[in-house]
Design a protein around this motif. Structure first.
Motif, mmCIF file in Angstrom:
data_model
loop_
_atom_site.group_PDB
_atom_site.id
_atom_site.type_symbol
_atom_site.label_atom_id
_atom_site.label_comp_id
_atom_site.label_asym_id
_atom_site.label_seq_id
_atom_site.Cartn_x
_atom_site.Cartn_y
_atom_site.Cartn_z
ATOM 1 N N VAL A 228 0.740 -1.264 0.153
ATOM 2 C CA VAL A 228 0.056 -0.016 0.071
ATOM 3 C C VAL A 228 0.975 1.429 -0.047
ATOM 4 N N GLY A 229 2.457 1.334 0.472
ATOM 5 C CA GLY A 229 2.457 2.345 0.313
ATOM 6 C C GLY A 229 3.178 3.142 1.024
ATOM 7 N N ASP A 230 3.749 4.347 1.198
ATOM 8 C CA ASP A 230 3.859 5.087 3.095
ATOM 9 C C ASP A 230 2.152 5.810 3.095
ATOM 10 N N ALA A 231 1.777 6.041 2.307
ATOM 11 C CA ALA A 231 0.443 6.830 2.347
ATOM 12 C C ALA A 231 -0.315 6.326 3.429
ATOM 13 N N MET A 232 -0.923 5.615 3.253
ATOM 14 C CA MET A 232 -2.470 5.022 3.838
ATOM 15 C C MET A 232 -2.019 3.975 5.089
ATOM 16 N N PRO A 233 -2.879 4.053 6.050
ATOM 17 C CA PRO A 233 -3.019 3.887 7.181
ATOM 18 C C PRO A 233 -3.164 2.418 7.340
ATOM 19 N N VAL A 234 -2.631 1.211 7.732
ATOM 20 C CA VAL A 234 -2.593 0.088 8.301
ATOM 21 C C VAL A 234 -2.941 -0.251 9.953
ATOM 22 N N PHE A 235 -4.006 -1.154 10.001
ATOM 23 C CA PHE A 235 -4.673 -1.232 11.068
ATOM 24 C C PHE A 235 -4.159 -2.775 10.935
ATOM 25 N N VAL A 236 -4.332 -3.240 12.312
ATOM 26 C CA VAL A 236 -4.102 -4.433 12.914
ATOM 27 C C VAL A 236 -5.079 -4.697 13.982
ATOM 28 N N ARG A 237 -6.380 -5.929 14.081
ATOM 29 C CA ARG A 237 -7.454 -6.076 14.840
ATOM 30 C C ARG A 237 -6.863 -7.633 15.580
ATOM 31 N N PHE A 238 -6.410 -7.566 17.032
ATOM 32 C CA PHE A 238 -6.269 -8.439 17.998
ATOM 33 C C PHE A 238 -7.329 -8.745 18.591
ATOM 34 N N SER A 239 -7.174 -9.888 19.157
ATOM 35 C CA SER A 239 -7.635 -10.546 20.752
ATOM 36 C C SER A 239 -6.879 -10.423 21.257
ATOM 37 N N ALA A 240 -7.122 -9.573 22.833
ATOM 38 C CA ALA A 240 -6.252 -9.639 23.491
ATOM 39 C C ALA A 240 -6.591 -10.302 24.339
ATOM 40 N N THR A 241 -6.815 -11.515 24.810
ATOM 41 C CA THR A 241 -7.438 -13.249 25.349
ATOM 42 C C THR A 241 -7.771 -14.223 24.850
ATOM 43 N N ASP A 242 -7.552 -15.049 25.220
ATOM 44 C CA ASP A 242 -8.378 -16.524 25.304
ATOM 45 C C ASP A 242 -9.014 -16.588 26.203
ATOM 46 N N TYR A 243 -9.212 -16.268 27.053
ATOM 47 C CA TYR A 243 -9.867 -16.353 28.196
ATOM 48 C C TYR A 243 -9.679 -17.965 28.211
ATOM 49 N N ALA A 244 -7.985 -18.273 28.391
ATOM 50 C CA ALA A 244 -7.973 -19.915 28.981
ATOM 51 C C ALA A 244 -6.406 -19.730 28.968
ATOM 52 N N GLU A 245 -6.593 -20.195 30.018
ATOM 53 C CA GLU A 245 -5.112 -21.103 30.798
ATOM 54 C C GLU A 245 -4.053 -21.489 29.378
ATOM 55 N N GLY A 246 -3.458 -20.510 30.032
ATOM 56 C CA GLY A 246 -1.833 -21.217 28.812
ATOM 57 C C GLY A 246 -2.275 -20.503 27.459
ATOM 58 N N GLY A 247 -2.920 -19.713 27.379
ATOM 59 C CA GLY A 247 -2.732 -19.390 25.633
ATOM 60 C C GLY A 247 -2.437 -17.669 25.601
ATOM 61 N N TRP A 248 -3.043 -17.209 24.867
ATOM 62 C CA TRP A 248 -2.858 -15.920 24.182
ATOM 63 C C TRP A 248 -3.741 -15.246 25.137
ATOM 64 N N ASN A 249 -2.590 -14.098 25.191
ATOM 65 C CA ASN A 249 -3.076 -12.626 26.496
ATOM 66 C C ASN A 249 -2.999 -11.756 25.808
ATOM 67 N N GLN A 250 -2.894 -10.642 27.132
ATOM 68 C CA GLN A 250 -2.475 -9.331 26.664
ATOM 69 C C GLN A 250 -1.422 -8.690 27.080
ATOM 70 N N GLU A 251 -0.960 -9.288 28.174
ATOM 71 C CA GLU A 251 1.212 -9.068 27.868
ATOM 72 C C GLU A 251 1.070 -9.584 26.046
ATOM 73 N N ASP A 252 1.171 -10.405 25.845
ATOM 74 C CA ASP A 252 0.969 -10.910 23.996
ATOM 75 C C ASP A 252 1.062 -10.473 23.236
ATOM 76 N N THR A 253 -0.218 -9.867 23.689
ATOM 77 C CA THR A 253 -0.859 -8.643 22.585
ATOM 78 C C THR A 253 0.226 -7.118 22.309
ATOM 79 N N ALA A 254 0.453 -6.902 23.907
ATOM 80 C CA ALA A 254 1.205 -5.342 23.831
ATOM 81 C C ALA A 254 2.596 -5.735 23.189
ATOM 82 N N THR A 255 3.117 -6.696 23.699
ATOM 83 C CA THR A 255 4.748 -7.566 22.505
ATOM 84 C C THR A 255 4.375 -6.876 20.860
ATOM 85 N N VAL A 256 3.275 -7.781 21.139
ATOM 86 C CA VAL A 256 3.622 -7.888 19.703
ATOM 87 C C VAL A 256 2.861 -6.791 18.542
#
Length: 364
Positions: A228-256
């Motif tokens: 898309v080049g430099d002009a167009m914004p690029v968003f990313v949608r994340f789920s910040a948690t799996d709501y499950a033990e041992g899953g993806w979490n908000q700390e991982d989301t912030a890091t990535v």
């Protein structure tokens, strides 16, 4: 009577070359309404999305739009893998622009959650059979989502092909008139499946460590940015948690999120859940706002918040207090596509984007 200080949700926001007239945005709202099953948006999508533009939304995001046929959540989803689809989307983006809204497209691949019956048809649930027009799903590993069909594990070469599909879709989005693209890495779809250790059991360069599990999303962000080049914004949608033990979490989301910004992303759309079935989600007004606040604060990135945001006062508090830079309202916008115009009235703001033919209906 107008307010002397403009409420935060009616303060314009600029990202790269794009300026949003306000911070009341429409998220991707899956419609499952392509009756021909060819991925081409129809009059339904024009009217559905166009109503939000008439109602004053700052950003209107397309539904999860597949980058490849097998990436559709259901056979009735929209796509952007063909020129026919580009032409149909162009008519829609032209109308959104005519009404002053920013047009965004959510680029998506459903992975193991693809080939399902459409969500608003409760008489049929789960995976669509081949006889009914379904297909073999794919994922990072051969781990099914709940009772859905087991996916086939993607090879490294196929993963590279997925990255190329996102880049090609981003280029088509420009031709179709979209102002920004969003990489869908949430809600248990393909990229989220790679991010979570509960769905990604790989032992190669795309599995194991957080760096490896994040490799796909970062490769996609880099490829999309290049496309898309430099002009167009690029968003990313994340789920910040799996709501499950041992899953993806908000700390991982912030890091990535921090890594993704370095890779070329500008803004982060923070939701939760969707990758693990049978979990308990604590539904309440604004229940996902703290996750957006955490990711934005921890990673130092701009974010929007979603999740049972239903009133002008609630939306204003979220943005005014710095918990998020914008809000997305899904169900409330569907109930009232003119929510931004109503919110302006409730907060005492004069806006200049009432549809001319509707001016006589303004609240006095």
């Amino acid at each position: 009577m107008t307010t002397t200080t403009t409420p935060s949700i009616f303060t314009p926001l600029s990202i790269r070359s794009t300026t949003f007239r306000n911070r009341l945005w429409v998220p991707a709202l899956c419609q499952y309404s392509v009756e021909k099953r060819d991925g081409v948006p129809t009059d339904w999508h024009l009217v559905h999305l166009g109503a939000f533009a008439m109602g004053g939304a700052g950003l209107i995001m397309s539904e999860a739009t597949a980058v490849a046929p097998i990436g559709r959540i259901s056979p009735h989803d929209t796509g952007i893998w063909s020129e026919t689809q580009v032409e149909a989307w162009s008519r829609i983006t032209a109308f959104l622009h005519e009404r002053g809204a920013v047009a965004g497209i959510q680029l998506a691949h459903a992975g193991r959650k693809a080939s399902t019956h459409r969500g608003w048809a409760p008489e049929k649930t789960g995976t669509v059979s081949a006889e009914d027009g379904g297909w073999q799903t794919v994922g990072p590993s051969a781990v099914a989502f709940g009772a859905y069909a087991e996916p086939r594990t993607l090879s490294v070469e196929e993963i590279h092909a997925v990255v190329a599909e996102f880049a090609a879709a981003a280029k088509r989005a420009i031709t179709a008139g979209f102002d920004l693209v969003e990489v869908h890495a949430a809600h248990g779809y393909l990229i989220h499946q790679f991010l979570s250790p509960l769905s990604n059991l790989r032992t190669d360069e795309y599995g194991g460590s957080l760096e490896n599990r994040a490799r796909l999303v970062l490769e996609i962000v880099r490829a999309v940015r290049e496309a898309v080049g430099d002009a167009m914004p690029v968003f990313v949608r994340f789920s910040a948690t799996d709501y499950a033990e041992g899953g993806w979490n908000q700390e991982d989301t912030a890091t990535v999120s921090g890594w993704a910004r370095e890779a070329g992303a500008d803004f982060f759309d923070i939701s939760t859940g969707g990758n693990v079935s049978g979990v308990t989600i604590p539904l309440r007004p604004g229940y996902q706002v703290p996750f957006a606040d955490f990711v934005g604060t921890t990673a130092g990135v701009p974010v929007n918040a979603v999740g049972l945001i239903t009133t002008a006062a609630q939306a204003e508090e979220i943005v005014a207090t710095g918990q998020a830079d914008a809000v997305m309202l899904g169900r409330e916008m569907m109930r009232d596509p003119h929510f931004p115009l109503r919110a302006a009235h409730e907060l005492g703001v004069e806006v200049d984007y009432w549809p001319e033919a509707y001016v006589r209906a303004r609240w006095r």
